[in-house]
Design a protein around this motif. Structure first.
Motif: not given
Lengths: 401, 117
Positions: A266-288
């Motif tokens: 039913h949604g992302p959790t603290f230990i299991q995040a959605a992996q799909a949209d990493l490219d949509k994050l701001p440049v400084g969030v998970n920059p790698e």
């Protein structure tokens, strides 16, 4: 400064030679004199986070913040004009506090003699006013404190003329976080604890990942470690002047517990995040843009941390009370639940994070007790604890300036 | 508080009166006041019901959640509350942790998100 004879290959610390690699004095966390210098030179001259706009979302909403380190009580209020302001919580007549707790009000009435101020701080009513001499109500506003917001976070600065605007204070981190959906999330969890440890000791527990395999061996091992990475790692470390950031390793191949598996439907959790949209994050969030990512650590000097992940972030205040006492506050934010399934899913993260933070806090009081004895006079930081090392360097440079 | 659950949740009806709380602080207090055997019993009874509970609850708009459904929701939240005790510790509370009585829970109630707005 001598270069180290041994150490990790490709050390992060090598990129910041000004930090050195040597031991750090414990004076900074046990000396009352040092603490008084921090009060005068740092806290009375810094932008300090006091919360978030969602705590006072409507005109007339206010909250009182007692800041021991500033020896003052402040009122943070959204005026009827929707502007957020901060005032010293002291009636300019005789000094009594005019507000307590939090709530919604049209104004603040002093309980001592009934002087009444509107939410913009102006004195609007004085009982028996003609008894005063040469009196002009315009001369007796609540004393204002500099107050600005950044991405909805409310900061104050008690210096008469701050040397920097809040945006300058946030600096490069502002651009790095640009576009993070802070405003789309609501506070789902809020916790507070008085911890008998120096404020920097408390922050240190939350700005390295080296402890994860040990302190969190029951709660996070497996999710935040793997056979290839048995000790949770901090990567993408950047030091932005006084501020700092790093990304915390996670293992997306981890097999979740039964409750976490239910939650993840039913949604992302603290230990299991959605992996799909990493490219949509701001440049400084998970920059790698790595799938091996749990969340980021961001510290805005001196005592505010916020950690964005995928579908959650948490924000912490480390409010010094005395040299070895700190008020710790943490708030967890996730998207406003659209249905009960999402609420239940989010509860899995809320409970786990709460247990994990109680593990984090557990070592601090015994740590401080040991440091107070003077049995050790330095602390040795590894390359993985560079954000801790950076904190002591920045603080020490200001305290000794 | 309405403790009568919809018919499809007859199996967990006996849990409703004792384990349904809207507030995180109340749920955590109940957890810490229970024995591990009681917690394990609650967890084992709830676990097979979780998927159907979430499907059932998602049939309502949050703001229109009926009282009997709220009780199902509180029980499902309580399942998450006790999950770490069962799945990670086999102890009621998290071991080697900052004292619970000094860690103040100030979180908004589940009911907060079931009002309009």
């Amino acid at each position: 400064m001598n270069a180290p004879q041994t150490g990790p290959a490709n050390a992060i610390t090598a990129r910041y030679p000004e930090l050195g690699t040597g031991p750090v004095s414990t004076e900074a966390v046990i000396s009352p004199e040092y603490f008084e210098k921090e009060r005068e030179k740092i806290f009375k001259k810094s932008w300090l986070n006091v919360g978030r706009i969602d705590q006072i979302p409507s005109p007339g909403d206010y909250m009182v913040r007692d800041l021991d380190i500033l020896n003052t009580s402040l009122i943070i209020v959204q005026g009827q004009d929707s502007q957020v302001r901060a005032f010293h919580n002291a009636c300019p007549h005789r000094g009594n506090k005019v507000a307590q707790g939090k709530g919604n009000t049209k104004g603040f009435a002093c309980g001592f003699h009934g002087w009444t101020f509107n939410t913009e701080g102006s004195l609007v009513f004085v009982p028996d006013e003609e008894q005063f001499f040469d009196f002009d109500k315009g001369d007796f506003c609540l004393k204002a404190v500099n107050c600005e917001t950044w991405n909805g976070f409310v900061f104050i600065n008690v210096e008469e003329q701050p040397s920097e605007t809040l945006l300058e204070w946030v600096g490069e981190l502002d651009r790095q976080l640009d576009g993070y959906p802070f405003d789309d999330m609501v506070c789902l969890g809020e916790y507070r604890a008085e911890v008998k440890a120096n404020w920097k000791v408390v922050i240190d527990a939350f700005q390295e990942a080296y402890h994860v395999a040990f302190v969190h061996r029951r709660t996070a091992t497996g999710a935040y470690t793997s056979p290839e990475t048995p000790y949770c790692k901090l990567s993408a470390v950047e030091l932005y002047g006084r501020n700092r950031r790093g990304s915390v390793y996670a293992n997306p191949d981890f097999t979740p517990s039964p409750s976490a598996a239910v939650a993840f439907k039913h949604g992302p959790t603290f230990i299991q995040a959605a992996q799909a949209d990493l490219d949509k994050l701001p440049v400084g969030v998970n920059p790698e843009r790595t799938p091996n990512w749990g969340f980021d650590i961001n510290v805005i000097f001196p005592n505010f941390r916020f950690d964005p992940g995928q579908g959650f972030y948490f924000a912490d205040n480390f409010l010094p009370i005395s040299v070895d006492q700190t008020l710790y506050e943490i708030r967890l934010y996730m998207p406003r639940p659209r249905n009960a399934g999402e609420m239940i899913s989010q509860e899995n993260t809320r409970v786990l994070l709460r247990d994990i933070v109680r593990e984090d806090l557990n070592t601090l009081e015994t740590t401080q007790e040991a440091l107070n004895t003077g049995v050790m006079d330095t602390i040795r930081f590894s390359d993985q604890e560079i954000l801790c090392r950076h904190q002591y360097k920045v603080v020490d440079d200001i305290v000794n300036s | 508080m309405e403790y009568t659950l919809p018919d499809q949740f007859n199996e967990i009806q006996p849990l409703a009166e004792e384990w349904a709380f809207a507030d995180e602080a109340a749920r955590n207090h109940k957890r810490r006041a229970s024995s591990m055997a009681e917690i394990q019993g609650f967890y084992d009874a709830m676990r097979p019901q979780m998927d159907s509970a979430m499907t059932y609850l998602n049939g309502f708009k949050l703001a229109d959640t009926p009282e009997e459904a709220k009780t199902v929701l509180y029980l499902a939240l309580m399942f998450m509350e006790v999950s770490t005790a069962v799945e990670m510790y086999q102890e009621v509370d998290v071991p080697e942790s900052f004292p619970a009585e000094r860690y103040n829970i100030l979180s908004p109630s589940a009911d907060h998100f079931m009002t309009a707005g």
